[in-house]
Design an enzyme around this catalytic site. Structure first.
Site, short mmCIF file in Angstrom:
data_model
loop_
_atom_site.label_atom_id
_atom_site.label_comp_id
_atom_site.label_asym_id
_atom_site.label_seq_id
_atom_site.Cartn_x
_atom_site.Cartn_y
_atom_site.Cartn_z
N GLU A 44 0.84 -1.22 0.00
CA GLU A 44 0.00 0.00 0.00
C GLU A 44 0.87 1.26 0.00
O GLU A 44 0.53 2.26 -0.66
CB GLU A 44 -0.91 -0.06 1.23
CG GLU A 44 -1.60 1.24 1.63
CD GLU A 44 -2.84 1.56 0.80
OE1 GLU A 44 -2.83 1.25 -0.41
OE2 GLU A 44 -3.78 2.13 1.36
N THR A 80 -4.44 9.37 -4.07
CA THR A 80 -4.31 9.65 -2.64
C THR A 80 -3.18 10.64 -2.37
O THR A 80 -3.33 11.54 -1.53
CB THR A 80 -4.05 8.33 -1.88
OG1 THR A 80 -5.18 7.49 -2.10
CG2 THR A 80 -3.92 8.56 -0.40
N1 HSE Z 1 -6.60 8.10 5.42
C1 HSE Z 1 -6.16 8.16 4.07
C2 HSE Z 1 -6.40 9.53 3.50
C3 HSE Z 1 -6.90 7.12 3.28
O1 HSE Z 1 -7.50 10.04 3.69
O2 HSE Z 1 -5.52 10.09 2.89
C4 HSE Z 1 -6.47 7.02 1.85
O3 HSE Z 1 -5.35 6.23 1.72
#
Ligand code: HSE
Length: 316
Positions: A132, A184
């Site tokens: 990941e 992301t």
């Molecule tokens: N917690 C993470 C974010 C989840 O909001 O960036 C996505 O990988």
């Protein structure tokens, strides 16, 4: 008993639950990725095929989340045989549904099964995180729930820092994914690096209220607490098309609240009834339709089981 082929499934996940940035996440029972692993004469990990990604994901195993996680499991087991992977994507990429995490988790679980399951599921967390991390950073709020199922409080990156929270029986989501990708890394780059003490107190208080509401099982207060995020949603909002219109439409159709799923652009409306959630799903689709945007929408509950082996084939 030697296993020649193993196939594993890992479900979609929703990180953050609104106010719980990087510390809350849940597995969803609609959609996931499948990885099939078999022994190969080529040393290391090779990726034989990827389907469902429109050719967008790398076949290079050192750049692919499933490949990296699979390699990590081989390394953990100290096995130097070659493994070939076939990846079937059931989740849209860069959508906020934990697509990269699901591939990493399915890759790790499939290779573990191929090896005869030397590791318990929680012991695969580090391998999944390694996969990941290549795409979205080293945090367990997608990988943890996809691997272990349920709703998790995530206080670190080791198995003993993940805590299972109660799953309210009636909790159900209407989930809509507009046809835009939000990587992301990009969605993290727009976040503030510091917040005021006042903001910290607010955010902590509401994250605690989410946990409390999960314990009482009351969906309306759960949704209100999830929506109380004053840090992440305001910073990311411009990346999520029609967020305000979707929230208004979801509530008009009977949802108690709406949050960004993970880093977006998927939005999740919180409901306590499947029929209502289905009406909310239709209402959300109409918002994007009016805006001339394509979207994919579904109704989903929490996946209690997490990743699992779908099938194994015995050698010979
Ligand atoms: N917690 C993470 C974010 C989840 O909001 O960036 C996505 O990988």
């Amino acid at each position: 008993m030697l296993i020649s082929r193993a196939e594993a499934y890992a479900p979609a996940s929703m990180a953050n639950l609104g106010v719980g940035f990087d510390i809350l996440g849940l597995a969803l029972d609609s959609g996931g990725d499948t990885v099939c692993a078999e022994w190969s004469d080529t040393p290391g990990v090779t990726i034989a095929s990827i389907t469902g990604d429109d050719g967008r994901l790398p076949l290079d195993p050192t750049k692919n989340t499933a490949g990296i996680a699979a390699l990590a499991v081989l390394r953990m087991a100290d096995v130097d045989r070659g493994v070939s992977l076939r990846i079937t994507k059931g989740l849209p990429l860069a959508s906020g549904l934990g697509s990269s995490a699901a591939s990493a988790v399915a890759g790790a679980v499939a290779v573990n099964a191929l090896l005869g399951s030397p590791f318990q599921r929680s012991e695969l967390l580090a391998a999944c995180l390694e996969g990941e991390a290549a795409v979205s950073g080293y945090h367990a709020d997608n990988v943890g729930p996809s691997l272990l199922g349920g709703i998790l409080l995530i206080t670190g990156v080791t198995p003993d820092s993940l805590f299972a929270l109660p799953v309210p029986e009636r909790l159900v989501f209407a989930i809509v994914t507009p046809g835009v990708a939000v990587p992301t890394a990009e969605a993290r780059a727009v976040l503030p690096q510091t917040v005021s003490l006042k903001t910290m107190v607010h955010q902590t208080a509401y994250a605690a209220r989410v946990v409390d509401a999960l314990h009482t099982g009351a969906i309306r207060p759960l949704a209100a607490a999830m929506e109380a995020d004053i840090v992440v949603e305001p910073a990311r909002k411009h990346l999520m098309p029609r967020l305000d219109a979707c929230r208004a439409a979801a509530k008009a159709a009977g949802a108690y609240g709406l949050v960004i799923s993970g880093a977006g652009p998927t939005l999740a409306a919180i409901c306590d009834d499947r029929a209502v959630a289905d009406r909310v799903r239709v209402a959300l689709m109409a918002v994007y339709d009016e805006a001339g945007l394509t979207c994919d929408a579904r109704v989903a509950s929490v996946h209690g089981r997490g990743a699992h082996v779908l099938s194994t084939q015995i050698e010979g």
